[in-house]
Design an enzyme around this catalytic site. Structure first.
Site, PDB file in Angstrom:
ATOM      1  N   ASN A  94       0.850  -1.245  -0.101  1.00 38.80           N
ATOM      2  CA  ASN A  94       0.117   0.132  -0.025  1.00 38.80           C
ATOM      3  C   ASN A  94       0.881   1.150   0.034  1.00 38.80           C
ATOM      4  O   ASN A  94       1.473   1.459   1.241  1.00 38.80           O
ATOM      5  CB  ASN A  94      -0.856  -0.128   1.258  1.00 38.80           C
ATOM      6  CG  ASN A  94      -1.540   1.245   1.517  1.00 38.80           C
ATOM      7  OD1 ASN A  94      -1.897   2.079   0.478  1.00 38.80           O
ATOM      8  ND2 ASN A  94      -2.227   1.666   2.812  1.00 38.80           N
ATOM      9  N   GLY A 122       2.668   2.290  10.796  1.00 40.31           N
ATOM     10  CA  GLY A 122       3.623   3.116  10.582  1.00 40.31           C
ATOM     11  C   GLY A 122       4.250   3.696  11.972  1.00 40.31           C
ATOM     12  O   GLY A 122       5.118   4.702  12.000  1.00 40.31           O
ATOM     13  N   GLU A 132      -5.373  -4.908  10.447  1.00 42.11           N
ATOM     14  CA  GLU A 132      -4.113  -3.894  10.666  1.00 42.11           C
ATOM     15  C   GLU A 132      -4.602  -2.995  11.755  1.00 42.11           C
ATOM     16  O   GLU A 132      -5.351  -2.249  11.894  1.00 42.11           O
ATOM     17  CB  GLU A 132      -4.350  -2.761   9.445  1.00 42.11           C
ATOM     18  CG  GLU A 132      -3.999  -3.439   8.221  1.00 42.11           C
ATOM     19  CD  GLU A 132      -3.485  -2.445   7.070  1.00 42.11           C
ATOM     20  OE1 GLU A 132      -2.393  -2.715   6.860  1.00 42.11           O
ATOM     21  OE2 GLU A 132      -4.131  -1.407   6.878  1.00 42.11           O
ATOM     22  N   SER A 154       3.597  -2.318  10.551  1.00 42.77           N
ATOM     23  CA  SER A 154       4.836  -2.454  10.762  1.00 42.77           C
ATOM     24  C   SER A 154       5.537  -3.843  10.423  1.00 42.77           C
ATOM     25  O   SER A 154       6.353  -4.268  11.095  1.00 42.77           O
ATOM     26  CB  SER A 154       5.218  -1.919  12.008  1.00 42.77           C
ATOM     27  OG  SER A 154       4.989  -0.531  12.415  1.00 42.77           O
ATOM     28  N   GLY A 172       2.819  -1.157   4.274  1.00 42.27           N
ATOM     29  CA  GLY A 172       2.860   0.322   4.041  1.00 42.27           C
ATOM     30  C   GLY A 172       4.304   0.854   3.820  1.00 42.27           C
ATOM     31  O   GLY A 172       4.971   0.569   2.642  1.00 42.27           O
ATOM     32  N   GLU A 223      -6.886   4.819   7.785  1.00 43.20           N
ATOM     33  CA  GLU A 223      -6.513   6.230   7.413  1.00 43.20           C
ATOM     34  C   GLU A 223      -7.889   6.993   6.836  1.00 43.20           C
ATOM     35  O   GLU A 223      -8.032   8.041   7.043  1.00 43.20           O
ATOM     36  CB  GLU A 223      -5.335   6.463   6.513  1.00 43.20           C
ATOM     37  CG  GLU A 223      -4.063   6.288   7.337  1.00 43.20           C
ATOM     38  CD  GLU A 223      -2.977   5.552   6.710  1.00 43.20           C
ATOM     39  OE1 GLU A 223      -2.657   5.681   5.368  1.00 43.20           O
ATOM     40  OE2 GLU A 223      -2.033   5.223   7.289  1.00 43.20           O
ATOM     41  N   HIS A 254      -9.282   1.231   4.557  1.00 44.62           N
ATOM     42  CA  HIS A 254      -7.986   1.561   5.223  1.00 44.62           C
ATOM     43  C   HIS A 254      -8.257   2.691   6.547  1.00 44.62           C
ATOM     44  O   HIS A 254      -9.193   3.342   6.501  1.00 44.62           O
ATOM     45  CB  HIS A 254      -6.895   1.805   4.404  1.00 44.62           C
ATOM     46  CG  HIS A 254      -5.496   2.101   4.906  1.00 44.62           C
ATOM     47  ND1 HIS A 254      -5.174   2.877   5.961  1.00 44.62           N
ATOM     48  CD2 HIS A 254      -4.513   1.311   4.918  1.00 44.62           C
ATOM     49  CE1 HIS A 254      -3.877   2.688   6.385  1.00 44.62           C
ATOM     50  NE2 HIS A 254      -3.602   1.667   5.719  1.00 44.62           N
ATOM     51  N   LYS A 295       0.144   4.476  -0.336  1.00 44.77           N
ATOM     52  CA  LYS A 295      -0.630   5.538   0.270  1.00 44.77           C
ATOM     53  C   LYS A 295      -0.045   6.743  -0.696  1.00 44.77           C
ATOM     54  O   LYS A 295      -0.163   6.596  -1.796  1.00 44.77           O
ATOM     55  CB  LYS A 295       0.258   5.844   1.762  1.00 44.77           C
ATOM     56  CG  LYS A 295       0.038   4.577   2.648  1.00 44.77           C
ATOM     57  CD  LYS A 295       0.121   4.742   4.109  1.00 44.77           C
ATOM     58  CE  LYS A 295       0.232   3.551   4.565  1.00 44.77           C
ATOM     59  NZ  LYS A 295       0.445   3.812   6.016  1.00 44.77           N
TER      60      LYS A 295
HETATM   61  C1  PEP Z   1      -0.667   0.105   5.988  1.00 46.03           C
HETATM   62  O1  PEP Z   1      -0.796   1.372   6.135  1.00 46.03           O
HETATM   63  O2  PEP Z   1      -1.413  -0.514   5.564  1.00 46.03           O
HETATM   64  C2  PEP Z   1       0.383  -0.344   6.831  1.00 46.03           C
HETATM   65  C3  PEP Z   1       0.557  -1.789   7.018  1.00 46.03           C
HETATM   66  O3  PEP Z   1       1.361   0.515   6.917  1.00 46.03           O
HETATM   67  P1  PEP Z   1       2.920   0.234   7.853  1.00 46.03           P
HETATM   68  O4  PEP Z   1       3.406  -1.206   6.948  1.00 46.03           O
HETATM   69  O5  PEP Z   1       3.873   1.198   7.423  1.00 46.03           O
HETATM   70  O6  PEP Z   1       2.706  -0.015   9.212  1.00 46.03           O
END
Ligand code: PEP
Length: 251
Positions: free
Chosen positions: A9, A173, A167, A213, A234, A98, A96, A11
């Site tokens: 992803n 993040g 998630e 993460s 991400g 966000e 998602h 973003k």
């Molecule tokens: C995401 O936003 O889908 C995600 C998993 O981000 P990250 O891997 O950076 O935590």
């Protein structure tokens, strides 16, 4: 049998030029790699057509990060599922955290978006996950269950096409990963909810990805859990090397 899937992803990252280069690098690396999973990149809508032009779709799937809940018409700035599909994309992230948090997307809208994606031949990657407060107050299982239940208005044939991504918002993040045990427990909880509604076969065939993460250093342990069928990635999806390090955890 359900599939193992690693999906990136991106973003709101990368210019068009950078995105095309990243996709080509991933595509090139996949040619030489031994991995036992499907691989997808979900990219900014502005990049879909160009990225589609530089990847081999047998090796690398392509998805959008969002689509409208409406069919078409006077929704300035929105991108319909039909538009996404017309670029050659085959997947769409929906819900998602966000989008839920910053754009106020509700369960009703997310069901409508999922219906739009499915009606246009896109595979939804439907995200669920609790915030830190809900993890700490113990309500996380119920919160995630009610998020997934938002899709239970789908008929079984449609639900069977959905990929779920768990998630935990506190892990996105932040560098704080859920432990493999926490991920496994929640994935089993999600699969149990699907089984109650749609039965053993659909529940057993639904891919449930972990996101938050995930990195080359922790992917193998997370993916070794029986109900963790891959990852939605991400930050680590923005470099071909780290993304491939996660893909190759499925060897
Ligand atoms: C995401 O936003 O889908 C995600 C998993 O981000 P990250 O891997 O950076 O935590």
């Amino acid at each position: 049998m359900r599939k193992n899937i690693v999906a990136g992803n991106w973003k709101m990252n990368t210019t068009l030029e950078e995105g095309v280069e990243l996709a080509s690098n991933i595509n090139e690396a996949l040619k030489a790699s031994k991995h036992n999973c499907d691989v997808v990149v979900c990219v900014p809508a502005t990049h879909l057509v160009s990225v589609n032009g530089v990847i081999d779709r047998e090796l690398l799937g392509l998805g959008a990060e969002n689509c409208s809940e409406h069919d078409k018409g006077a929704y300035t700035g929105e991108i319909s599922a039909a538009m996404v599909a017309s670029t050659g994309a085959g997947y769409c992230i929906i819900g998602h955290s966000e989008r839920r948090q910053y754009f106020g997307e509700t369960n009703e809208q997310l069901l409508a978006k999922t219906r739009q994606a499915l009606a246009n031949g896109l595979t939804p990657i439907f995200c669920v996950g609790e915030v830190l407060e809900q993890r700490e107050d113990g309500s996380f299982n119920q919160v995630v269950r009610s998020q997934i239940e938002a899709l239970f208005a789908l008929d079984p044939a449609d639900f069977a096409k959905v990929i779920v991504a768990y998630e935990p918002v506190w892990a996105i993040g932040t560098g704080k990963t859920a432990t493999a045990e926490q991920a496994q427990d929640m994935h089993a909880n999600i699969r149990a909810a699907i089984e109650e509604k749609y039965g053993k076969e659909i529940a057993g065939d639904t891919s449930i990805l972990y996101g938050g993460s995930c990195k080359p250093t922790n992917a193998r342990e997370l993916f070794s859990k029986p109900d963790v069928d891959g990852g939605l990635i991400g930050g680590a999806a923005l470099k071909a090397d780290s993304f491939m390090g996660i893909v190759e955890a499925f060897d």
